[in-house]
Design a protein around this motif. Structure first.
Motif, PDB file in Angstrom:
ATOM      1  N   GLY A 195       0.844  -1.332   0.042  1.00  8.70           N
ATOM      2  CA  GLY A 195      -0.012   0.000  -0.229  1.00  8.70           C
ATOM      3  C   GLY A 195       0.931   1.477  -0.049  1.00  8.70           C
ATOM      4  N   ILE A 196       2.258   1.203  -0.093  1.00  7.93           N
ATOM      5  CA  ILE A 196       3.053   2.494  -0.062  1.00  7.93           C
ATOM      6  C   ILE A 196       2.990   3.080  -1.439  1.00  7.93           C
ATOM      7  CG2 ILE A 196       5.266   3.507   0.000  1.00  7.93           C
ATOM      8  CD1 ILE A 196       4.104   2.219   3.033  1.00  7.93           C
ATOM      9  N   ASP A 197       2.755   4.395  -1.326  1.00  7.94           N
ATOM     10  CA  ASP A 197       2.625   5.095  -2.699  1.00  7.94           C
ATOM     11  C   ASP A 197       4.097   5.859  -3.162  1.00  7.94           C
ATOM     12  OD1 ASP A 197      -0.570   5.331  -3.095  1.00  7.94           O
ATOM     13  OD2 ASP A 197      -0.320   6.046  -1.248  1.00  7.94           O
ATOM     14  N   ILE A 198       4.686   6.046  -2.141  1.00 13.37           N
ATOM     15  CA  ILE A 198       5.772   6.779  -2.408  1.00 13.37           C
ATOM     16  C   ILE A 198       6.965   6.648  -1.108  1.00 13.37           C
ATOM     17  CG2 ILE A 198       5.289   9.071  -1.089  1.00 13.37           C
ATOM     18  CD1 ILE A 198       6.532  10.660  -3.468  1.00 13.37           C
ATOM     19  N   MET A 199       8.359   6.526  -1.748  1.00 12.00           N
ATOM     20  CA  MET A 199       9.157   6.181  -0.440  1.00 12.00           C
ATOM     21  C   MET A 199      10.557   6.965  -0.582  1.00 12.00           C
ATOM     22  SD  MET A 199      10.988   2.548   0.561  1.00 12.00           S
ATOM     23  CE  MET A 199      11.858   2.290  -1.123  1.00 12.00           C
ATOM     24  N   SER A 200      11.012   7.400   0.535  1.00 12.75           N
ATOM     25  CA  SER A 200      12.402   7.909   0.435  1.00 12.75           C
ATOM     26  C   SER A 200      13.325   6.675   0.812  1.00 12.75           C
ATOM     27  CB  SER A 200      12.340   9.101   1.798  1.00 12.75           C
ATOM     28  OG  SER A 200      11.707   9.828   1.925  1.00 12.75           O
ATOM     29  N   PHE A 201      14.016   6.420  -0.258  1.00 10.82           N
ATOM     30  CA  PHE A 201      14.992   5.258  -0.225  1.00 10.82           C
ATOM     31  C   PHE A 201      16.270   5.794   0.106  1.00 10.82           C
ATOM     32  CE2 PHE A 201      16.312   1.674  -3.421  1.00 10.82           C
ATOM     33  CZ  PHE A 201      16.790   0.986  -2.306  1.00 10.82           C
ATOM     34  N   GLY A 202      16.659   5.448   1.345  1.00 10.72           N
ATOM     35  CA  GLY A 202      17.970   6.002   1.994  1.00 10.72           C
ATOM     36  C   GLY A 202      19.222   5.192   1.138  1.00 10.72           C
ATOM     37  N   ALA A 203      20.336   5.670   1.050  1.00  8.72           N
ATOM     38  CA  ALA A 203      21.672   5.084   0.316  1.00  8.72           C
ATOM     39  C   ALA A 203      22.558   5.961   1.397  1.00  8.72           C
ATOM     40  CB  ALA A 203      21.654   5.670  -1.027  1.00  8.72           C
ATOM     41  N   THR A 204      22.690   6.895   1.571  1.00  3.84           N
ATOM     42  CA  THR A 204      23.754   7.744   2.117  1.00  3.84           C
ATOM     43  C   THR A 204      24.184   6.955   3.347  1.00  3.84           C
ATOM     44  OG1 THR A 204      22.934   9.700   1.246  1.00  3.84           O
ATOM     45  CG2 THR A 204      24.723   9.938   2.930  1.00  3.84           C
ATOM     46  N   LYS A 205      23.279   6.626   4.150  1.00  6.05           N
ATOM     47  CA  LYS A 205      23.674   5.906   5.641  1.00  6.05           C
ATOM     48  C   LYS A 205      24.127   4.593   5.529  1.00  6.05           C
ATOM     49  CE  LYS A 205      19.852   8.470   7.948  1.00  6.05           C
ATOM     50  NZ  LYS A 205      20.984   9.431   8.563  1.00  6.05           N
TER      51      LYS A 205
END
Ligand SMILES: Cc1ncc(COP(=O)(O)O)c(C=O)c1O
Length: 351
Positions: A195-205
């Motif tokens: 059900g997720i519409d949009i995601m912040s996909f972390g890479a830096t950490k």
């Protein structure tokens, strides 16, 4: 010094830096019209098993605030955990980019939102009420800000309540990789299939260098978001270098390998803690962060030993494992905790 301050104190993975160097040839159109950015769309669509739009951004805060701004009107209310990074540590960027959007905290354990309290709060605001703003979205942090991981059932339960009311769902995936590594599920199952519409996909950490990404699963959001990103100064003119980093991140499961490594170190420390009951975990260690209640004097003693970590309060310490934290560093922390706490008494409640 042994550094447990954050997963952003560490190095970037060599594969990511090498990808930057490899992208450094010839000319390429700017602002995302280059081959790397086109390739990124294909790679991320493969990774998520559906057609997605992927937008590189500079920071997790930009990813969160601009994703949330894309999810609803400026009078919207966005529900999140009380301890969510968007609520505690982003200078109300969501309100700024959302033109006045309001964040509202929902209760739950270990940094999670729970479906029951969310349903209750939503039931208290009728669509006809003019006086309170209107619910517009829900933001889940995965892994959570206290180092927990939502199960798929937990995400789906929240999504069901949200969708019943027509709300959109955002996932703050600054540590998405750690959560996927923990559950062993597919990225698709943890996001759009839940059900997720949009995601912040972390890479830096997690071993990245200079960018994270927004991944859009609901296509109607993407065009407006692209304009917002431009307004917010989040569209690099030399975008190929941003996209090259993210391609390398996804390639050969590098993102998952690095998260598995930091999770493994955290689990190793957590296993040692079982023999030190006086060091109380605030939440189960399910990703790469450890939140520990410690008795008076313990933090001073650890610092004297050369450990670096964040003091979240007088009695609460946070230890974060990086993809390149070694087993020897984990064992050194476990030994120091044993040394200092072997005969200690329980701490008072967190202040
Ligand atoms: C859960 C979570 N989300 C978002 C962010 C924001 O990332 P950045 O510092 O890159 O803006 C952080 C950073 O600590 C975080 O822990």
């Amino acid at each position: 010094m042994i550094d447990y301050r954050s997963d952003n104190t560490g190095r970037a993975a060599p594969q990511i830096l090498e990808a930057l160097v490899r992208a450094n040839h010839d000319t390429a159109l700017g602002y995302g019209a280059d081959d790397w950015t086109a390739d990124l769309q294909r790679r991320f669509s493969d990774l998520f098993e559906t057609s997605v739009r992927a937008f590189p951004v500079a920071t997790g805060t930009a990813a969160n605030a601009l994703s949330l701004a894309a999810l609803g009107p400026s009078w919207g209310i966005i529900y999140c955990s009380e301890v969510a990074h968007i609520n505690t540590a982003e200078a109300n960027a969501a309100g700024f980019f959302g033109g006045g959007v309001k964040l509202a905290a929902i209760g739950g354990q270990h940094g999670k939102i729970e479906a029951g309290p969310l349903a209750e709060v939503l039931a208290g605001i009728s669509p006809a009420q003019l006086h309170r703003g209107q619910p517009s979205a829900v933001s889940l942090t995965q892994a959570t800000d206290l180092g927990g991981v939502y199960t798929l059932d937990e995400i789906r339960a929240v999504a069901k309540v949200a969708k019943r009311r027509g709300l959109r769902l955002h996932m703050d995936g600054a540590r998405f990789a750690n959560a996927v590594a923990r559950l062993g599920c597919s990225p698709a199952d943890m996001t759009w299939r839940s059900g997720i519409d949009i995601m912040s996909f972390g890479a830096t950490k997690n071993g990245g260098a200079l960018c994270d990404a927004i991944v859009v699963f609901s296509p109607d959001i993407a065009d407006g978001l692209a304009v917002q990103l431009r307004r917010a100064g989040q569209v690099w003119s030399k975008m190929r270098f941003a996209s090259a980093q993210l391609i390398a991140y996804a390639e050969n499961d590098l993102w998952l390998e690095m998260a598995r490594a930091s999770n493994r170190i955290a689990a190793r420390i957590a296993a040692a803690l079982r023999d030190i009951p006086v060091a109380r975990l605030l939440a189960p260690v399910e990703a790469n962060e450890i939140f520990l209640e410690l008795p008076d004097g313990a933090m001073d003693a650890l610092e004297r030993d050369g450990f670096q970590f964040y003091r979240r309060s007088r009695t609460l310490a946070r230890f974060v494992c990086r993809f390149d934290t070694s087993e020897a560093e984990a064992d050194a922390l476990a030994a120091a905790l044993r040394r200092h706490l072997g005969s200690a008494t329980a701490p008072r409640a967190t202040d």
